[in-house]
Every structure is written in structure tokens, then in C-alpha cells.
Design a protein around this motif. Structure first.
Motif, PDB file in Angstrom:
ATOM      1  N   ILE A 150      16.505  11.289  12.276  1.00  0.00           N
ATOM      2  CA  ILE A 150      15.837  11.661  11.033  1.00  0.00           C
ATOM      3  C   ILE A 150      14.668  10.711  10.802  1.00  0.00           C
ATOM      4  CG2 ILE A 150      17.299  10.273   9.513  1.00  0.00           C
ATOM      5  CD1 ILE A 150      17.211  12.728   7.550  1.00  0.00           C
ATOM      6  N   GLU A 151      13.547  11.288  10.395  1.00  0.00           N
ATOM      7  CA  GLU A 151      12.375  10.482  10.063  1.00  0.00           C
ATOM      8  C   GLU A 151      11.874  10.933   8.707  1.00  0.00           C
ATOM      9  OE1 GLU A 151       7.832   9.603  11.594  1.00  0.00           O
ATOM     10  OE2 GLU A 151       9.324  10.276  13.052  1.00  0.00           O
ATOM     11  N   THR A 152      11.630   9.978   7.849  1.00  0.00           N
ATOM     12  CA  THR A 152      11.157  10.274   6.503  1.00  0.00           C
ATOM     13  C   THR A 152       9.787   9.663   6.306  1.00  0.00           C
ATOM     14  OG1 THR A 152      13.408  10.330   5.666  1.00  0.00           O
ATOM     15  CG2 THR A 152      11.664  10.038   4.045  1.00  0.00           C
ATOM     16  N   ILE A 153       8.890  10.483   5.797  1.00  0.00           N
ATOM     17  CA  ILE A 153       7.544  10.028   5.482  1.00  0.00           C
ATOM     18  C   ILE A 153       7.366  10.121   3.977  1.00  0.00           C
ATOM     19  CG2 ILE A 153       5.087  10.501   5.767  1.00  0.00           C
ATOM     20  CD1 ILE A 153       5.906  11.585   8.603  1.00  0.00           C
ATOM     21  N   ILE A 154       7.062   8.994   3.356  1.00  0.00           N
ATOM     22  CA  ILE A 154       6.815   8.935   1.920  1.00  0.00           C
ATOM     23  C   ILE A 154       5.337   8.649   1.739  1.00  0.00           C
ATOM     24  CG2 ILE A 154       7.395   7.801  -0.254  1.00  0.00           C
ATOM     25  CD1 ILE A 154      10.019   6.866   1.131  1.00  0.00           C
ATOM     26  N   LYS A 155       4.652   9.566   1.067  1.00  0.00           N
ATOM     27  CA  LYS A 155       3.210   9.406   0.901  1.00  0.00           C
ATOM     28  C   LYS A 155       2.851   9.455  -0.575  1.00  0.00           C
ATOM     29  CE  LYS A 155      -1.237  11.241   2.246  1.00  0.00           C
ATOM     30  NZ  LYS A 155      -1.999  12.228   2.941  1.00  0.00           N
ATOM     31  N   ARG A 156       2.078   8.470  -1.010  1.00  0.00           N
ATOM     32  CA  ARG A 156       1.554   8.513  -2.373  1.00  0.00           C
ATOM     33  C   ARG A 156       0.396   9.500  -2.388  1.00  0.00           C
ATOM     34  NH1 ARG A 156      -0.493   3.636  -6.332  1.00  0.00           N
ATOM     35  NH2 ARG A 156      -1.291   5.027  -7.951  1.00  0.00           N
ATOM     36  N   LEU A 157       0.483  10.454  -3.291  1.00  0.00           N
ATOM     37  CA  LEU A 157      -0.559  11.469  -3.428  1.00  0.00           C
ATOM     38  C   LEU A 157      -0.686  11.795  -4.915  1.00  0.00           C
ATOM     39  CD1 LEU A 157      -2.467  13.246  -1.713  1.00  0.00           C
ATOM     40  CD2 LEU A 157      -0.729  15.021  -1.847  1.00  0.00           C
ATOM     41  N   ASP A 158      -1.606  11.118  -5.561  1.00  0.00           N
ATOM     42  CA  ASP A 158      -1.740  11.226  -7.008  1.00  0.00           C
ATOM     43  C   ASP A 158      -2.338  12.565  -7.429  1.00  0.00           C
ATOM     44  OD1 ASP A 158      -0.750   8.667  -7.167  1.00  0.00           O
ATOM     45  OD2 ASP A 158      -2.702   7.718  -7.402  1.00  0.00           O
ATOM     46  N   TYR A 159      -1.778  13.110  -8.514  1.00  0.00           N
ATOM     47  CA  TYR A 159      -2.329  14.313  -9.128  1.00  0.00           C
ATOM     48  C   TYR A 159      -3.714  13.974  -9.656  1.00  0.00           C
ATOM     49  CZ  TYR A 159      -2.891  18.245 -12.292  1.00  0.00           C
ATOM     50  OH  TYR A 159      -3.365  19.356 -12.923  1.00  0.00           O
ATOM     51  N   PRO A 160      -4.725  14.804  -9.494  1.00  0.00           N
ATOM     52  CA  PRO A 160      -4.735  16.204  -9.079  1.00  0.00           C
ATOM     53  C   PRO A 160      -5.104  16.418  -7.607  1.00  0.00           C
ATOM     54  CG  PRO A 160      -6.829  15.714 -10.093  1.00  0.00           C
ATOM     55  CD  PRO A 160      -6.028  14.426 -10.108  1.00  0.00           C
ATOM     56  N   GLU A 161      -5.014  15.388  -6.788  1.00  0.00           N
ATOM     57  CA  GLU A 161      -5.295  15.566  -5.357  1.00  0.00           C
ATOM     58  C   GLU A 161      -4.436  16.700  -4.806  1.00  0.00           C
ATOM     59  OE1 GLU A 161      -6.608  13.396  -1.519  1.00  0.00           O
ATOM     60  OE2 GLU A 161      -6.632  12.425  -3.465  1.00  0.00           O
ATOM     61  N   PRO A 162      -5.045  17.639  -4.069  1.00  0.00           N
ATOM     62  CA  PRO A 162      -4.264  18.777  -3.574  1.00  0.00           C
ATOM     63  C   PRO A 162      -3.258  18.361  -2.497  1.00  0.00           C
ATOM     64  CG  PRO A 162      -6.494  18.851  -2.707  1.00  0.00           C
ATOM     65  CD  PRO A 162      -6.448  17.724  -3.688  1.00  0.00           C
ATOM     66  N   ILE A 163      -2.142  19.054  -2.493  1.00  0.00           N
ATOM     67  CA  ILE A 163      -1.111  18.828  -1.483  1.00  0.00           C
ATOM     68  C   ILE A 163      -1.386  19.805  -0.351  1.00  0.00           C
ATOM     69  CG2 ILE A 163       1.352  18.934  -0.975  1.00  0.00           C
ATOM     70  CD1 ILE A 163       1.769  18.477  -4.050  1.00  0.00           C
ATOM     71  N   ILE A 164      -1.639  19.266   0.822  1.00  0.00           N
ATOM     72  CA  ILE A 164      -1.905  20.109   1.987  1.00  0.00           C
ATOM     73  C   ILE A 164      -0.850  19.783   3.040  1.00  0.00           C
ATOM     74  CG2 ILE A 164      -3.542  20.683   3.804  1.00  0.00           C
ATOM     75  CD1 ILE A 164      -5.762  19.793   1.793  1.00  0.00           C
ATOM     76  N   MET A 178      12.504  16.021  10.096  1.00  0.00           N
ATOM     77  CA  MET A 178      11.402  15.370   9.388  1.00  0.00           C
ATOM     78  C   MET A 178      11.517  15.699   7.904  1.00  0.00           C
ATOM     79  SD  MET A 178       9.720  13.978  11.904  1.00  0.00           S
ATOM     80  CE  MET A 178       8.292  13.451  10.966  1.00  0.00           C
ATOM     81  N   LEU A 179      11.464  14.659   7.074  1.00  0.00           N
ATOM     82  CA  LEU A 179      11.454  14.827   5.623  1.00  0.00           C
ATOM     83  C   LEU A 179      10.162  14.226   5.100  1.00  0.00           C
ATOM     84  CD1 LEU A 179      15.097  13.658   4.741  1.00  0.00           C
ATOM     85  CD2 LEU A 179      14.316  15.947   5.373  1.00  0.00           C
ATOM     86  N   TYR A 180       9.467  14.971   4.254  1.00  0.00           N
ATOM     87  CA  TYR A 180       8.191  14.532   3.694  1.00  0.00           C
ATOM     88  C   TYR A 180       8.302  14.500   2.171  1.00  0.00           C
ATOM     89  CZ  TYR A 180       6.624  16.068   8.308  1.00  0.00           C
ATOM     90  OH  TYR A 180       6.484  16.250   9.663  1.00  0.00           O
ATOM     91  N   PHE A 181       8.006  13.361   1.586  1.00  0.00           N
ATOM     92  CA  PHE A 181       8.026  13.204   0.134  1.00  0.00           C
ATOM     93  C   PHE A 181       6.634  12.802  -0.327  1.00  0.00           C
ATOM     94  CE2 PHE A 181      12.382  12.793   1.376  1.00  0.00           C
ATOM     95  CZ  PHE A 181      13.132  13.246   0.308  1.00  0.00           C
ATOM     96  N   PHE A 182       6.050  13.592  -1.231  1.00  0.00           N
ATOM     97  CA  PHE A 182       4.738  13.303  -1.797  1.00  0.00           C
ATOM     98  C   PHE A 182       4.941  12.836  -3.234  1.00  0.00           C
ATOM     99  CE2 PHE A 182       4.125  16.304   1.605  1.00  0.00           C
ATOM    100  CZ  PHE A 182       3.030  15.781   2.277  1.00  0.00           C
ATOM    101  N   ILE A 183       4.559  11.596  -3.495  1.00  0.00           N
ATOM    102  CA  ILE A 183       4.849  10.927  -4.764  1.00  0.00           C
ATOM    103  C   ILE A 183       3.568  10.745  -5.566  1.00  0.00           C
ATOM    104  CG2 ILE A 183       5.811   8.832  -5.817  1.00  0.00           C
ATOM    105  CD1 ILE A 183       7.894  10.375  -4.195  1.00  0.00           C
ATOM    106  N   ASP A 184       3.645  11.045  -6.865  1.00  0.00           N
ATOM    107  CA  ASP A 184       2.535  10.840  -7.800  1.00  0.00           C
ATOM    108  C   ASP A 184       2.670   9.438  -8.382  1.00  0.00           C
ATOM    109  OD1 ASP A 184       0.394  11.217  -9.486  1.00  0.00           O
ATOM    110  OD2 ASP A 184       1.443  12.565 -10.848  1.00  0.00           O
ATOM    111  N   GLY A 185       1.724   8.565  -8.064  1.00  0.00           N
ATOM    112  CA  GLY A 185       1.784   7.190  -8.544  1.00  0.00           C
ATOM    113  C   GLY A 185       2.442   6.281  -7.523  1.00  0.00           C
ATOM    114  N   GLU A 186       2.660   5.060  -7.961  1.00  0.00           N
ATOM    115  CA  GLU A 186       3.240   4.051  -7.076  1.00  0.00           C
ATOM    116  C   GLU A 186       4.653   4.450  -6.662  1.00  0.00           C
ATOM    117  OE1 GLU A 186       4.469  -0.662  -7.255  1.00  0.00           O
ATOM    118  OE2 GLU A 186       2.941   0.108  -8.628  1.00  0.00           O
TER     119      GLU A 186
END
Length: 101
Positions: free
Chosen positions: A74-88, A40-48
Motif C-alpha cells: 500500500i502506498e499513500t500520497i497526501i497532497k496539500r491542495l488548497d481551495y479553490p485550486e482545481p483537483i485534477i 494507491m491511496l490519494y488524499f488531497f487536503i485543504d490547508g496544512e
């Protein structure tokens, strides 16, 4: 099959190499995990999430899966998570964390 701890160590090393030159300014956090026979790969992206982001992440996926036997998916999850939202992180461990104020 080795235990997950050994595979997780290999995955962290694989990601270290795969991420060289692939991290962009909008990537806030990248995490990995192994669940059963799935990487599992997780990518948290700020913005579009841009097409370039998806292409870079696809290259990372390819490099990582090449380091493992065929019995892994392999599974990849790409999630938009704009700053300053906390990364949990609910699972996995971070292999990259952007410095934020």
C-alpha cells in the motif's frame, strides 16, 4: 490473481468502510487505484496537513490493507491542495469528493 477490475471494486468497498468517521472538513478529495500489486491511496487536503490527518489516514491504510492478501503493498500520497485550486486526478477514481462552491 484476479484482474484489476475485480480488485478495484473490492478496494472501493473497503474504502467506504474504512472512511466511516475518518473524513475531516479539510479533506477535499480521496481517490484510489491499483497499479500492479500496489494499492494507491490519494488524499488531497485543504490547508496544512495536521498530525491528526496523518493519524486518521494511517488508520484508513491499516483497515484497507487488512481486507487484502499479503501480495499487495500500500502506498499513500497526501497532497496539500488548497481551495479553490482545481483537483485534477491523473490516475485512479474518487471515493470521496467534498462539495465546494
Amino acid at each position: 490473481m484476479k484482474n484489476n477490475h475485480e480488485y478495484l471494486k473490492r478496494l472501493k468497498l473497503s474504502m467506504q468502510s474504512a472512511l466511516l468517521g475518518a473524513i475531516t472538513q479539510n479533506m477535499r478529495n480521496i481517490a484510489v487505484d491499483i497499479v500492479d500489486d500496489k494499492i494507491m491511496l490519494y488524499f488531497f487536503i485543504d490547508g496544512e496537513v495536521r498530525r491528526d490527518d496523518e493519524e486518521n489516514i494511517s488508520i484508513v491504510e491499516t483497515e484497507v490493507i487488512a481486507d487484502f492478501e499479503d501480495n499487495f503493498d500500500i502506498e499513500t500520497i497526501i497532497k496539500r491542495l488548497d481551495y479553490p485550486e482545481p483537483i485534477i486526478l491523473k490516475q485512479g477514481c474518487s471515493v470521496f469528493l467534498r462539495k465546494e462552491n
